[in-house]
Design a protein around this motif. Structure first.
Motif, PDB file in Angstrom:
ATOM      1  N   TYR A 265       6.825 -10.736  -3.159  1.00 46.55           N
ATOM      2  CA  TYR A 265       8.066 -10.928  -2.872  1.00 46.55           C
ATOM      3  C   TYR A 265       8.985 -10.340  -4.089  1.00 46.55           C
ATOM      4  N   ASP A 345      10.468  -9.637   3.296  1.00 44.28           N
ATOM      5  CA  ASP A 345      10.408  -8.278   3.671  1.00 44.28           C
ATOM      6  C   ASP A 345      10.700  -8.130   5.111  1.00 44.28           C
ATOM      7  N   HIS A 443       2.896  -4.755   0.530  1.00 47.01           N
ATOM      8  CA  HIS A 443       3.552  -6.195   0.314  1.00 47.01           C
ATOM      9  C   HIS A 443       2.407  -7.222  -0.021  1.00 47.01           C
TER      10      HIS A 443
END
Length: 885
Positions: A265, A345, A443
């Motif tokens: 993150y 996200d 991610h």
RNA sequence: GCCGCGGUGGUGGAAUGGUAGACACGAGGGCCUUAAGAGCCCUUGUCCGCAAGGGCGUGGGAGUUCGACUCUCCCCCGCGGCACCA
């Protein structure tokens, strides 16, 4: 192969019993004595067995190798107690049975006398460990001999012998060479009463496995073995071994493999990213906060100016707490907001970043993403600090309302809601989907984690094998070392092993974080094996569990090529040890690979389940490493113990026997009074072998009575006796039952069968025939080896003059004949509506004729059926007939 | 909290879904003995009954089955392993 007993065979054997036949086996000494005198018989046979080495198989030439192994004892404390004897006897019975079944049984014994257990005992009694070891050894071996187990006394080993620990050190060297031994500074478990570090496996509930003191954390530089590199092998191997399910589960849990994902993150307005580990990424649309461990490097860094002081204070308070305190205080969550945010996200939500000590630095990434709707801890935290709670899964309770109470927190199966493209999927499908998505978007990355940590191997104690490493500061400065990743460190070369443990006066642990050996320059000062400058030996010793991780290999190699070693004081004393060989005893290999190929893996390993995630895990790991050696010594197997049986624990006064509880029961007095045979039988009769039990001596008199009655009956054997079918049937039935019971470790029922047979013969006022007596003795032999050996000589003599007998324990186990198991008549129980109302006797030949049985049965239960409608009749041939009305 | 194992007479424990309590211990009674010990014999799940016989019984409750200590589900209790493991 085995004899089948029948009436005919019995008649045929009468010829041999003229009473004049002489045997080489010393059966004659007790002739004429009629009273049972266990002390005399037992010591006599123990001496003969050992002198004649009948339980020392020829390892090289054995045809049917069968290696039976019992976990060897720690010879600390005041000696062998009945709990040990219970376990050892149960193992011995199995070995004796297999020997009579025609196997060449190797049943060794030794002492795990190096290490902290023995050292602690030495401290307690105020004697040097080496001196105490001699005393314990003598005492233990004396007690073990008295139990009558069929040990190979020519191949004993003690882990504190230099010729043994030389090779324990060799294993350390192999670990280092393979990159599996390394040194690092880490927060480690420190036992304040043992004054040493402990492995994770030796910490139970935050307390020391041995003495129960609360374990502290210390930052120390320590040696580790990379057991984690074998985590998958250790896990997968479990599928191939025949071990009790509970042990496999315990190991599986301990290895604790989990598949999840590391998610990154971005921190809002900063360059930093936070990485978290989660196994439930499917719930990520419900992620509303981030929590960092106090030790996390970003914890202080991310704190905004106004919160910095508070965060710092929180971190300091947390660090001072012990693990135990952290867990206890954790019932009420604490934490501090850093002032920073991270971006989810998936949702764009700004997740506040907190620091909390419920997050552990050692697990995952030391940071968690909080999903309070679907994790109870997260919920408690969110609730306390007023963080947002979002439901993203609806479970089987169909509750889809807002989550406001802890009972609503949904951690189980369910379907996704409020989760965009995951909606409607079940959680498992969603987990895969979201992981794919995150990996694709960059991610996150899938990640496997384990609960298993590397094995902390060094101990700051005296009584253990010195770790065979040399540290050279000159080499370190020059960036040189045996391994690139460990500059300055060199292994002691094999021809310099063992690094002997010197006799020192100040051997007691000191609590300084170093071993007492660190006070002895004459020990640690050495020269660098590489550059010859002055260097320093490692002064820590290795963990006891390393000693026991390979002993099964060594037993086979005592005495080269299966030759037996001469037990002489010189060999045993470490001072006189020379590299090379003494007599016929080779010192140049840790184990003789040909013997290992022939005898290993061990046929059956027997021991206690308290070692589930200790010894039983380490021993597998070490075998796997040795299997992977690039050397002729590489083991041909990965699993050393394909079959393991966990015996039960014999307790006393409701608790495990221990000196501190003062409930130790030593077998000596019982053996003196009743004999080892009676005690063996009594212990085995307590219950199933995997069950253990509470030792009370209230029944031992009864067992003694049985043994004496057997003695009396069998000393009055009759040769000329025509056996009825009934008697033959009973004998064959007993052979079958006892054999099956021994194989399944149901020793208590095996003994019960023998008692029944005895009762059958004696209650009927029969005399026992020679054939019955022989079979009876054989079936009893594994349980009561001395008594049966003695009576065997009287009952059987030996059939052929020329044959050298090795006694009853080398006789063939009797085989039963199916044809004698069939009864002429059977009792069929008559039931009405499942209730027993009578029985009828039917000839065996008629059991399939339902009509006839039914007719007989009807008479029996007429009064119950009279005037009622019989709806159905169930007939189980030969067993039961049930009238349903 | 999760996982595993277990709960049967006064006691330890037996019972491939088919006679619950084998085999022992303990207890009671008897024989033997001057006596003690040892040995031997009988009884011993429980309740009613002089007996014959019958009722009830495997932690509790439901279910499957002709039939359940045994299989399924729920609950209670005990023991063991794991555990702020994300």
């Amino acid at each position: 192969m085995n004899k089948t007993y029948s009436a005919k065979a019995s008649r045929g054997k009468q010829d041999y019993n003229s009473g004049e036949i002489e045997s080489k086996w010393p059966f004659d000494s007790a002739q004429g004595k009629q009273t049972y005198n266990p002390t005399a018989i037992e010591s006599k046979w123990q001496a003969i067995w050992e002198k004649e080495k009948i339980f020392s198989p020829d390892l090289t030439n054995a045809q049917n190798p069968y290696y039976t192994l019992m976990m060897f004892p720690y010879p600390s404390a005041e000696g062998l107690h009945v709990g040990n004897m219970y376990a050892f006897t149960g193992a011995d019975i199995q070995g004796r049975y297999m020997r009579m079944k025609g196997k060449d049984v190797f049943e060794p014994i030794g002492l795990d006398g190096f290490g902290i257990h023995s050292e602690n005992y030495a401290i307690k009694v105020g004697r040097h460990p080496r001196e105490q070891a001699k005393i314990s050894q003598e005492n233990f071996y004396r007690q073990l001999r008295a139990t009558g187990n069929a040990y190979d006394w020519t191949r004993t080993l003690e882990t504190y012998d230099a010729d043994y620990y030389k090779w324990t050190q060799w294993i350390f060297v192999q670990m280092f060479k393979k990159g599996l031994a390394y040194r690092k500074k880490a927060q480690v478990n420190w036992c304040p009463s043992d004054l040493t570090v402990l492995a994770d496996e030796q910490v139970i509930d935050g307390k020391c496995e041995r003495d129960g003191s609360t374990v502290e954390k210390r930052d120390l530089e320590q040696w580790f073995f990379k057991i984690t590199e074998y985590a998958d092998e250790l896990l997968n191997g479990l599928n191939q071994i025949d071990w009790p399910e509970k042990i496999k589960i315990a190991q599986k849990q301990w290895i604790g493999k989990k598949i999840g994902i590391n998610i990154k993150y971005k921190v809002d307005d900063l360059e930093d990213t936070i990485e978290v580990f989660t196994t439930r990424p499917d719930t990520n649309f419900g992620a509303t906060f981030i929590a960092l461990a106090p030790e996390h490097p970003l914890a202080l860094k991310l704190a905004t100016a106004e919160s910095k002081k508070d965060v710092e204070r929180y971190i300091n308070v947390s660090k001072k707490k012990t693990d135990q305190e952290r867990k206890e205080d954790g019932k009420e969550k604490t934490g501090i907001f850093t002032g920073a945010y991270a971006i989810n996200d998936l949702t764009g939500y700004k997740m506040p970043i907190w620091v909390s000590d419920f997050v552990l630095m050692e697990f995952g990434t030391g940071a968690v993403v909080g999903v309070p709707g679907h994790d109870k801890r997260d919920f408690e935290f969110a609730k306390k600090f007023g963080l947002k709670i979002i439901r993203v899964v609806v479970g089987t309770d169909r509750d889809s309302s807002d989550i406001t109470k802890i009972e609503q927190v949904q951690e189980e199966e369910g379907r996704m809601v409020n989760s965009d493209f995951l909606n409607g999927m079940d959680i498992h499908e969603a987990t895969i989907k979201i992981m794919d998505y995150m990996e694709e978007k960059g991610h996150g990355k899938r990640k496997v984690t384990y609960h298993l940590r590397d094995w902390l191997i060094s101990r700051q104690r005296y009584w253990g094998p010195p770790i065979p490493m040399v540290y050279c500061s000159t080499c370190e400065k020059n960036g040189r070392g045996e391994r690139k990743d460990m500059p300055g460190w060199w292994t002691v070369s094999e021809d310099q092993l063992p690094v002997e443990l010197p006799d020192v006066k100040d051997w007691r642990p000191q609590g300084t974080g170093t071993s007492p050996l660190a006070n002895h320059p004459e020990f640690y000062e050495t020269t660098c094996p590489s550059c010859n400058s002055s260097a320093k030996r490692e002064t820590d010793v290795s963990d006891t569990f390393l000693d026991s991780s390979w002993y099964y290999l060594r037993y086979l190699s005592i005495g080269s090529g299966g030759k037996q070693k001469n037990i002489s004081k010189d060999i045993k004393s470490h001072q006189s040890l020379e590299i090379g060989s003494i007599g016929n005893w080779k010192f140049d290999e840790p184990y003789e690979i040909n013997m290992v190929r022939k005898w290993c893996p061990v046929a059956i390993y027997i021991g206690g389940s308290e070692h589930s995630v200790l010894h039983l895990l380490y021993v597998r790991f070490v075998a796997m490493v040795l299997h992977d050696l690039n050397s002729p010594l590489a083991l041909p197997f990965q699993e050393p113990f394909p079959r393991f049986y966990a015996h039960g624990l014999l307790i006393s006064e409701g608790a495990k026997m221990s000196k501190s509880r003062g409930n130790i029961i030593v077998p000596d007095d019982y053996i003196k009074k009743f004999g080892a045979d009676t005690l063996r039988l009594y212990l085995m009769f307590l219950g199933p072998f995997d069950h253990g039990g509470d030792f009370r001596d209230t029944g031992i008199e009864g067992m003694n009575r049985f043994v004496r009655r057997v003695w009396t009956l069998l000393t009055k054997t009759t040769d000329n006796l025509q056996l009825t079918t009934d008697r033959l049937r009973f004998m064959h039935k007993t052979i079958k039952a006892v054999s099956e019971d021994i194989e399944s470790f149901s020793y208590n029922t095996a003994i019960a069968r023998l008692m029944e047979w005895y009762n059958f013969i004696s209650n009927s006022k029969y005399q026992i025939s020679k054939m019955e007596a022989e079979v009876f003795l054989k079936l009893l032999a594994p349980f009561a080896p001395h008594l049966t050996e003695e009576l065997w000589g009287r009952v059987s003599r030996v059939s052929k003059v020329s044959e050298v007998s090795k006694g009853i324990h080398f006789e063939e186990w009797p085989e039963y004949d199916e044809k004698y198991l069939v009864e002429d008549q059977v009792t069929v129980v008559v039931q009405v509506n499942g209730k027993r109302r009578g029985e009828v006797t039917v000839d065996s030949s008629n059991i399939d004729k339902k009509q006839e049985v039914e007719a007989l049965a009807r008479k029996e239960i007429e009064k119950y059926v009279k005037g009622k409608l019989v709806k159905n009749i169930i007939y189980v041939p030969g067993r039961i007939i049930n009238f349903v009305i």
